[in-house]
Design a protein around this motif. Structure first.
Motif, PDB file in Angstrom:
ATOM      1  N   GLN A 114       0.858  -1.192   0.000  1.00  0.00           N
ATOM      2  CA  GLN A 114       0.000   0.000   0.000  1.00  0.00           C
ATOM      3  C   GLN A 114       0.889   1.235   0.000  1.00  0.00           C
ATOM      4  OE1 GLN A 114      -3.029   0.885  -0.592  1.00  0.00           O
ATOM      5  NE2 GLN A 114      -2.680   2.968   0.016  1.00  0.00           N
ATOM      6  N   THR A 115       1.392   1.600  -1.146  1.00  0.00           N
ATOM      7  CA  THR A 115       2.236   2.782  -1.403  1.00  0.00           C
ATOM      8  C   THR A 115       3.622   2.733  -0.754  1.00  0.00           C
ATOM      9  OG1 THR A 115       1.342   4.202   0.365  1.00  0.00           O
ATOM     10  CG2 THR A 115       0.197   4.243  -1.764  1.00  0.00           C
ATOM     11  N   PHE A 116       4.007   1.622  -0.161  1.00  0.00           N
ATOM     12  CA  PHE A 116       5.346   1.501   0.411  1.00  0.00           C
ATOM     13  C   PHE A 116       6.414   1.691  -0.668  1.00  0.00           C
ATOM     14  CE2 PHE A 116       8.850  -1.490   1.736  1.00  0.00           C
ATOM     15  CZ  PHE A 116       9.406  -0.640   2.674  1.00  0.00           C
ATOM     16  N   PHE A 117       6.177   1.137  -1.834  1.00  0.00           N
ATOM     17  CA  PHE A 117       7.106   1.239  -2.954  1.00  0.00           C
ATOM     18  C   PHE A 117       7.464   2.702  -3.246  1.00  0.00           C
ATOM     19  CE2 PHE A 117       7.776   1.571  -7.604  1.00  0.00           C
ATOM     20  CZ  PHE A 117       8.836   0.698  -7.763  1.00  0.00           C
ATOM     21  N   SER A 118       6.474   3.574  -3.175  1.00  0.00           N
ATOM     22  CA  SER A 118       6.739   4.982  -3.485  1.00  0.00           C
ATOM     23  C   SER A 118       7.426   5.712  -2.334  1.00  0.00           C
ATOM     24  CB  SER A 118       5.445   5.705  -3.866  1.00  0.00           C
ATOM     25  OG  SER A 118       4.525   5.688  -2.808  1.00  0.00           O
ATOM     26  N   ALA A 119       7.527   5.073  -1.176  1.00  0.00           N
ATOM     27  CA  ALA A 119       8.180   5.695  -0.031  1.00  0.00           C
ATOM     28  C   ALA A 119       9.682   5.407   0.013  1.00  0.00           C
ATOM     29  CB  ALA A 119       7.529   5.210   1.264  1.00  0.00           C
ATOM     30  N   ILE A 120      10.130   4.499  -0.819  1.00  0.00           N
ATOM     31  CA  ILE A 120      11.557   4.183  -0.835  1.00  0.00           C
ATOM     32  C   ILE A 120      12.228   4.893  -2.008  1.00  0.00           C
ATOM     33  CG2 ILE A 120      11.273   1.970   0.339  1.00  0.00           C
ATOM     34  CD1 ILE A 120      11.562   0.599  -2.376  1.00  0.00           C
ATOM     35  N   PRO A 121      13.495   5.209  -1.873  1.00  0.00           N
ATOM     36  CA  PRO A 121      14.181   5.894  -2.968  1.00  0.00           C
ATOM     37  C   PRO A 121      14.250   5.013  -4.216  1.00  0.00           C
ATOM     38  CG  PRO A 121      15.518   5.910  -0.965  1.00  0.00           C
ATOM     39  CD  PRO A 121      14.367   4.998  -0.721  1.00  0.00           C
ATOM     40  N   PRO A 122      14.117   5.610  -5.379  1.00  0.00           N
ATOM     41  CA  PRO A 122      14.238   4.840  -6.623  1.00  0.00           C
ATOM     42  C   PRO A 122      15.537   4.037  -6.695  1.00  0.00           C
ATOM     43  CG  PRO A 122      13.380   7.014  -7.092  1.00  0.00           C
ATOM     44  CD  PRO A 122      13.769   7.013  -5.630  1.00  0.00           C
ATOM     45  N   THR A 123      16.580   4.514  -6.058  1.00  0.00           N
ATOM     46  CA  THR A 123      17.865   3.802  -6.070  1.00  0.00           C
ATOM     47  C   THR A 123      17.791   2.470  -5.329  1.00  0.00           C
ATOM     48  OG1 THR A 123      18.591   5.003  -4.102  1.00  0.00           O
ATOM     49  CG2 THR A 123      19.226   5.909  -6.258  1.00  0.00           C
ATOM     50  N   ARG A 124      16.743   2.259  -4.532  1.00  0.00           N
ATOM     51  CA  ARG A 124      16.621   1.003  -3.771  1.00  0.00           C
ATOM     52  C   ARG A 124      15.550   0.078  -4.350  1.00  0.00           C
ATOM     53  NH1 ARG A 124      17.208   1.310   2.592  1.00  0.00           N
ATOM     54  NH2 ARG A 124      18.147  -0.718   2.169  1.00  0.00           N
ATOM     55  N   ARG A 125      14.992   0.417  -5.496  1.00  0.00           N
ATOM     56  CA  ARG A 125      13.904  -0.392  -6.040  1.00  0.00           C
ATOM     57  C   ARG A 125      14.352  -1.782  -6.467  1.00  0.00           C
ATOM     58  NH1 ARG A 125      10.247   4.323  -8.898  1.00  0.00           N
ATOM     59  NH2 ARG A 125       9.461   5.097  -6.906  1.00  0.00           N
ATOM     60  N   GLU A 126      15.537  -1.902  -6.980  1.00  0.00           N
ATOM     61  CA  GLU A 126      16.026  -3.240  -7.332  1.00  0.00           C
ATOM     62  C   GLU A 126      16.198  -4.074  -6.055  1.00  0.00           C
ATOM     63  OE1 GLU A 126      19.754  -5.493  -9.497  1.00  0.00           O
ATOM     64  OE2 GLU A 126      19.381  -3.393 -10.008  1.00  0.00           O
ATOM     65  N   GLU A 127      16.741  -3.450  -5.019  1.00  0.00           N
ATOM     66  CA  GLU A 127      16.894  -4.129  -3.728  1.00  0.00           C
ATOM     67  C   GLU A 127      15.515  -4.519  -3.165  1.00  0.00           C
ATOM     68  OE1 GLU A 127      18.776  -3.217   0.703  1.00  0.00           O
ATOM     69  OE2 GLU A 127      18.764  -1.624  -0.797  1.00  0.00           O
ATOM     70  N   TYR A 128      14.546  -3.620  -3.331  1.00  0.00           N
ATOM     71  CA  TYR A 128      13.161  -3.884  -2.907  1.00  0.00           C
ATOM     72  C   TYR A 128      12.624  -5.138  -3.598  1.00  0.00           C
ATOM     73  CZ  TYR A 128       8.049  -3.206  -3.249  1.00  0.00           C
ATOM     74  OH  TYR A 128       6.685  -3.382  -3.250  1.00  0.00           O
ATOM     75  N   ALA A 129      12.804  -5.224  -4.914  1.00  0.00           N
ATOM     76  CA  ALA A 129      12.305  -6.370  -5.673  1.00  0.00           C
ATOM     77  C   ALA A 129      12.973  -7.663  -5.203  1.00  0.00           C
ATOM     78  CB  ALA A 129      12.536  -6.156  -7.162  1.00  0.00           C
ATOM     79  N   LYS A 130      14.268  -7.619  -4.984  1.00  0.00           N
ATOM     80  CA  LYS A 130      14.988  -8.806  -4.511  1.00  0.00           C
ATOM     81  C   LYS A 130      14.523  -9.199  -3.107  1.00  0.00           C
ATOM     82  CE  LYS A 130      19.100  -8.119  -7.305  1.00  0.00           C
ATOM     83  NZ  LYS A 130      20.505  -7.696  -7.331  1.00  0.00           N
ATOM     84  N   LYS A 131      14.308  -8.227  -2.253  1.00  0.00           N
ATOM     85  CA  LYS A 131      13.853  -8.526  -0.888  1.00  0.00           C
ATOM     86  C   LYS A 131      12.461  -9.137  -0.919  1.00  0.00           C
ATOM     87  CE  LYS A 131      14.090  -8.638   3.553  1.00  0.00           C
ATOM     88  NZ  LYS A 131      15.057  -9.506   4.237  1.00  0.00           N
ATOM     89  N   MET A 132      11.568  -8.552  -1.708  1.00  0.00           N
ATOM     90  CA  MET A 132      10.219  -9.105  -1.834  1.00  0.00           C
ATOM     91  C   MET A 132      10.288 -10.560  -2.285  1.00  0.00           C
ATOM     92  SD  MET A 132       7.654  -7.164  -1.042  1.00  0.00           S
ATOM     93  CE  MET A 132       6.934  -5.550  -1.046  1.00  0.00           C
ATOM     94  N   TYR A 133      11.087 -10.816  -3.288  1.00  0.00           N
ATOM     95  CA  TYR A 133      11.227 -12.177  -3.806  1.00  0.00           C
ATOM     96  C   TYR A 133      11.747 -13.122  -2.716  1.00  0.00           C
ATOM     97  CZ  TYR A 133      12.728 -16.107  -6.657  1.00  0.00           C
ATOM     98  OH  TYR A 133      12.919 -17.373  -7.171  1.00  0.00           O
ATOM     99  N   SER A 134      12.691 -12.655  -1.917  1.00  0.00           N
ATOM    100  CA  SER A 134      13.320 -13.516  -0.912  1.00  0.00           C
ATOM    101  C   SER A 134      12.382 -13.878   0.242  1.00  0.00           C
ATOM    102  CB  SER A 134      14.589 -12.859  -0.356  1.00  0.00           C
ATOM    103  OG  SER A 134      14.280 -11.836   0.563  1.00  0.00           O
TER     104      SER A 134
END
Length: 151
Positions: A114-134
């Protein structure tokens, strides 16, 4: 320790200050209609659900009211977590953690975004995707409302 201003602007101190000043303009005051509509047809009420960066956790209120039994909430701001612990004090179906999502350890069948993605810096989006997957179980799902801009 980071030296990147964007990274620094979204750490625990940043979010805690917003909560302390009651500057939670991202909060729509209710569970997102898109999420409630989706969850209304989700039949397994015992699946492990995570809501990262949960804020006021309106989605968790909806989930509890509709019979879900295994909900984990994460927020990095101590004030938000304090509020949530009071709100859900008599609801054992909800586990509340004050921690950094990127450091979280767990496994989930469903992650509600719920909008968490937009609260993180774009520079961490790849890390976000990897963390979600893990932390997502095999055949698990991520559902939610994502925006391609920063709060």
């Amino acid at each position: 320790m980071t030296t990147n201003k964007i990274e620094d602007s979204v750490g625990q101190n940043f979010w805690e200050q917003l909560w302390q000043k009651n500057e939670t303009g991202w909060d729509i005051g209710q569970a997102s209609p898109a999420i409630t509509q989706y969850m209304g047809q989700y039949t397994n009420k015992n699946k492990a659900i995570l809501i990262p960066g949960c804020g006021n956790a309106h989605e968790a209120e909806f989930l509890v009211a509709t019979g879900f039994t295994n909900i984990t909430l994460i927020d990095i701001a101590p004030k938000a977590v304090e509020t949530l612990k009071e709100k859900f004090s008599d609801i054992p179906q909800v586990k509340i953690l004050c921690e950094d999502f990127f450091e979280h350890v767990g496994n989930y069948d469903l992650i509600i975004e719920q909008t968490f993605f937009s609260a993180i810096p774009p520079t961490r989006r790849e890390e976000y995707a990897k963390k979600m997957y893990s932390i997502l179980n095999p055949k698990g799902k991520i559902i939610g409302v994502l925006f391609n801009w920063r709060l």
